[in-house]
Design a protein around this motif. Structure first.
Motif, PDB file in Angstrom:
ATOM      1  N   ILE A 280      14.641 -38.310  -2.767  1.00  0.00           N
ATOM      2  CA  ILE A 280      14.901 -38.163  -4.196  1.00  0.00           C
ATOM      3  C   ILE A 280      16.206 -37.381  -4.342  1.00  0.00           C
ATOM      4  O   ILE A 280      16.316 -36.246  -3.878  1.00  0.00           O
ATOM      5  N   TRP A 281      17.189 -38.024  -4.932  1.00  0.00           N
ATOM      6  CA  TRP A 281      18.496 -37.404  -5.176  1.00  0.00           C
ATOM      7  C   TRP A 281      18.600 -37.089  -6.652  1.00  0.00           C
ATOM      8  O   TRP A 281      18.399 -37.956  -7.501  1.00  0.00           O
ATOM      9  N   LYS A 282      18.902 -35.816  -6.955  1.00  0.00           N
ATOM     10  CA  LYS A 282      19.044 -35.378  -8.340  1.00  0.00           C
ATOM     11  C   LYS A 282      20.454 -34.853  -8.546  1.00  0.00           C
ATOM     12  O   LYS A 282      20.892 -33.945  -7.839  1.00  0.00           O
ATOM     13  N   GLU A 283      21.134 -35.425  -9.525  1.00  0.00           N
ATOM     14  CA  GLU A 283      22.485 -34.971  -9.887  1.00  0.00           C
ATOM     15  C   GLU A 283      22.511 -34.809 -11.400  1.00  0.00           C
ATOM     16  O   GLU A 283      22.661 -35.773 -12.150  1.00  0.00           O
ATOM     17  N   PHE A 284      22.332 -33.545 -11.816  1.00  0.00           N
ATOM     18  CA  PHE A 284      22.218 -33.255 -13.241  1.00  0.00           C
ATOM     19  C   PHE A 284      23.466 -32.520 -13.724  1.00  0.00           C
ATOM     20  O   PHE A 284      23.456 -31.308 -13.957  1.00  0.00           O
ATOM     21  N   CYS A 285      24.581 -33.285 -13.805  1.00  0.00           N
ATOM     22  CA  CYS A 285      25.860 -32.766 -14.310  1.00  0.00           C
ATOM     23  C   CYS A 285      26.272 -31.485 -13.604  1.00  0.00           C
ATOM     24  O   CYS A 285      26.716 -30.517 -14.228  1.00  0.00           O
ATOM     25  N   SER A 286      26.163 -31.501 -12.278  1.00  0.00           N
ATOM     26  CA  SER A 286      26.423 -30.300 -11.508  1.00  0.00           C
ATOM     27  C   SER A 286      27.718 -30.354 -10.709  1.00  0.00           C
ATOM     28  O   SER A 286      28.454 -29.370 -10.648  1.00  0.00           O
ATOM     29  N   SER A 287      28.002 -31.489 -10.092  1.00  0.00           N
ATOM     30  CA  SER A 287      29.094 -31.566  -9.121  1.00  0.00           C
ATOM     31  C   SER A 287      30.433 -31.770  -9.824  1.00  0.00           C
ATOM     32  O   SER A 287      30.617 -32.733 -10.563  1.00  0.00           O
ATOM     33  N   SER A 288      31.365 -30.859  -9.558  1.00  0.00           N
ATOM     34  CA  SER A 288      32.692 -30.955 -10.170  1.00  0.00           C
ATOM     35  C   SER A 288      33.638 -31.686  -9.236  1.00  0.00           C
ATOM     36  O   SER A 288      33.367 -31.870  -8.052  1.00  0.00           O
ATOM     37  N   GLY A 289      34.784 -32.107  -9.785  1.00  0.00           N
ATOM     38  CA  GLY A 289      35.754 -32.823  -8.973  1.00  0.00           C
ATOM     39  C   GLY A 289      35.286 -34.226  -8.630  1.00  0.00           C
ATOM     40  O   GLY A 289      34.250 -34.691  -9.093  1.00  0.00           O
ATOM     41  N   PHE A 290      36.102 -34.908  -7.798  1.00  0.00           N
ATOM     42  CA  PHE A 290      35.776 -36.274  -7.400  1.00  0.00           C
ATOM     43  C   PHE A 290      34.498 -36.300  -6.575  1.00  0.00           C
ATOM     44  O   PHE A 290      34.316 -35.483  -5.685  1.00  0.00           O
ATOM     45  N   PRO A 291      33.573 -37.238  -6.812  1.00  0.00           N
ATOM     46  CA  PRO A 291      33.655 -38.337  -7.777  1.00  0.00           C
ATOM     47  C   PRO A 291      32.881 -38.095  -9.073  1.00  0.00           C
ATOM     48  O   PRO A 291      32.888 -38.938  -9.961  1.00  0.00           O
ATOM     49  N   MET A 292      32.188 -36.939  -9.186  1.00  0.00           N
ATOM     50  CA  MET A 292      31.272 -36.739 -10.313  1.00  0.00           C
ATOM     51  C   MET A 292      31.949 -36.144 -11.547  1.00  0.00           C
ATOM     52  O   MET A 292      31.570 -36.440 -12.683  1.00  0.00           O
ATOM     53  N   HIS A 293      32.905 -35.212 -11.318  1.00  0.00           N
ATOM     54  CA  HIS A 293      33.657 -34.582 -12.400  1.00  0.00           C
ATOM     55  C   HIS A 293      32.749 -33.889 -13.420  1.00  0.00           C
ATOM     56  O   HIS A 293      33.087 -33.796 -14.602  1.00  0.00           O
ATOM     57  N   GLY A 294      31.601 -33.414 -12.963  1.00  0.00           N
ATOM     58  CA  GLY A 294      30.700 -32.648 -13.823  1.00  0.00           C
ATOM     59  C   GLY A 294      30.003 -33.451 -14.902  1.00  0.00           C
ATOM     60  O   GLY A 294      29.352 -32.875 -15.781  1.00  0.00           O
ATOM     61  N   ARG A 295      30.110 -34.798 -14.843  1.00  0.00           N
ATOM     62  CA  ARG A 295      29.566 -35.622 -15.927  1.00  0.00           C
ATOM     63  C   ARG A 295      28.479 -36.596 -15.466  1.00  0.00           C
ATOM     64  O   ARG A 295      28.012 -37.399 -16.270  1.00  0.00           O
ATOM     65  N   CYS A 296      28.114 -36.544 -14.205  1.00  0.00           N
ATOM     66  CA  CYS A 296      27.143 -37.508 -13.689  1.00  0.00           C
ATOM     67  C   CYS A 296      25.725 -36.985 -13.914  1.00  0.00           C
ATOM     68  O   CYS A 296      25.358 -35.920 -13.422  1.00  0.00           O
TER      69      CYS A 296
END
Length: 359
Positions: A280-296
């Motif tokens: 289970i992968w959770k990405e709740f607007c956490s990762s900044s920069g490429f590729p998420m840029h804080g918006r995923c």
């Protein structure tokens, strides 16, 4: 290629920015597939609630319109072309590595290759398509048959992988079913069979809630602050959390995510003899920069043959699968929708849900 029909089970072929695509639908579902781009399922739409469960990266489909990265990434081009949805990881399920004199890109070879398509059935009561692809750096043939039936709110998938090489070949194989903000919110909850859950977030994802290397159950994982964390809960965007959990040696192959406020959800059921683990992968607007840029804002359920994603490491741990020359492995997976706010206690191969009775 298809019957000209606008009722019952039906299919339509079209293109998106020149990429071959096909839609399959009945009165419950519309499932849309990028045949020319990894056979990725980019839409899994529940018609009753107009809910598309799939993540759609905000510039996702536009990447098909001739986009070229300005410089190759060491991990390959996976994140340059990531658009969300449901794709297959094969014959590597993790980061890029070198193994058996072959360099594997992130998540393997098939996620961005064009696949071939053949009609198996085309009637108002049943439609089925067969998709096939051959890997290039390794020598496998992967076949997927996707089927919709007239009165079922479920997609039925049967698959075969064949070793076409003269030599034995190892592989790691998984499905990456990625949900996005058209469905996810803070009212969603995960259900899955009771099993050991291991945190794999802390080294790569410092914004995890969990203690590094924590082991527990989905409902009770040791947190960094000493309290237990209920990982069944989906957090909203403001949480800024990302985590990866491994559900190991599952007694049954299923998982479900339900919006308990709207009473709508999706469940997967799979062949646990082939896919004994799930991530289970959770990405709740956490990762900044490429590729998420804080918006995923996304979460995935990922049935897999191994609890170790990178083929080199999985081989060292004895968790790859091996096919002899000419040998074939068959399996199945079902994705279904439901409209009930109760906790799910099971999802069957035929797409039926069972529930815990609320007191």
């Amino acid at each position: 290629m298809f019957a000209e029909r606008n009722y019952g089970c039906r299919m339509m072929e079209y293109s998106i920015h020149g990429c071959r695509a096909v839609s399959m639908e009945n009165r419950h579902l519309r499932v849309s597939v990028l045949v020319g781009w990894g056979c990725q399922i980019y839409e899994f739409l529940d018609k009753r609630t107009d809910t598309d469960f799939m993540m759609r990266e905000r510039r996702g489909l536009s990447r098909l319109n001739g986009y070229q990265p300005s410089k190759a990434d060491a991990q390959g081009a996976f994140w340059d072309y990531m658009m969300g949805g449901w794709f297959e990881m094969f014959p590597n399920a993790g980061r890029s590595c070198e193994f058996n004199h072959t360099v594997y890109g992130q998540h393997g070879e098939v996620a961005y290759q064009p696949w071939d398509m053949e009609v198996i059935a085309d009637t108002p009561d049943r439609i089925a398509l067969k998709f096939t692809v051959e890997t290039m750096r390794t020598d496998f043939r992967l076949e997927r048959i996707m089927e919709l039936r007239g009165d079922a709110g479920a997609l039925f998938i049967r698959e075969n992988v064949t070793n076409q090489s003269a030599d034995p070949q190892e592989y790691v194989w998984g499905h990456h079913f990625t949900m996005g903000e058209a469905f996810l919110n803070g009212h969603c909850e995960i259900d899955a069979p009771d099993c050991q859950v291991v945190d794999r977030s802390a080294r790569e994802q410092p914004r995890s809630q969990l203690r590094q290397g924590a082991t527990g159950t989905l409902s009770a994982m040791p947190g960094k602050d000493g309290a237990m964390v209920d990982e069944r809960c989906v957090l909203d965007k403001s949480a800024h959390v990302n985590e990866t959990l491994y559900l190991r040696n599952m007694p049954e192959g299923w998982a479900a995510v339900t919006d308990r406020k709207r009473a709508v959800g999706v469940g997967l059921s799979w062949d646990v003899s082939v896919f004994p683990h799930a991530w289970i992968w959770k990405e709740f607007c956490s990762s900044s920069g490429f590729p998420m840029h804080g918006r995923c804002y996304a979460m995935s359920i990922e049935p897999c043959v191994s609890s170790v994603p990178i083929i080199r490491d999985a081989s060292a741990a004895g968790e790859t699968r091996t096919l002899a020359s000419g040998e074939c492995q068959s399996t199945w997976i079902t994705a279904a929708v439901h409209h009930d706010a109760r906790r799910v206690t099971g999802v069957s191969k035929d797409g039926k849900f069972t529930y815990r009775e609320e007191k």
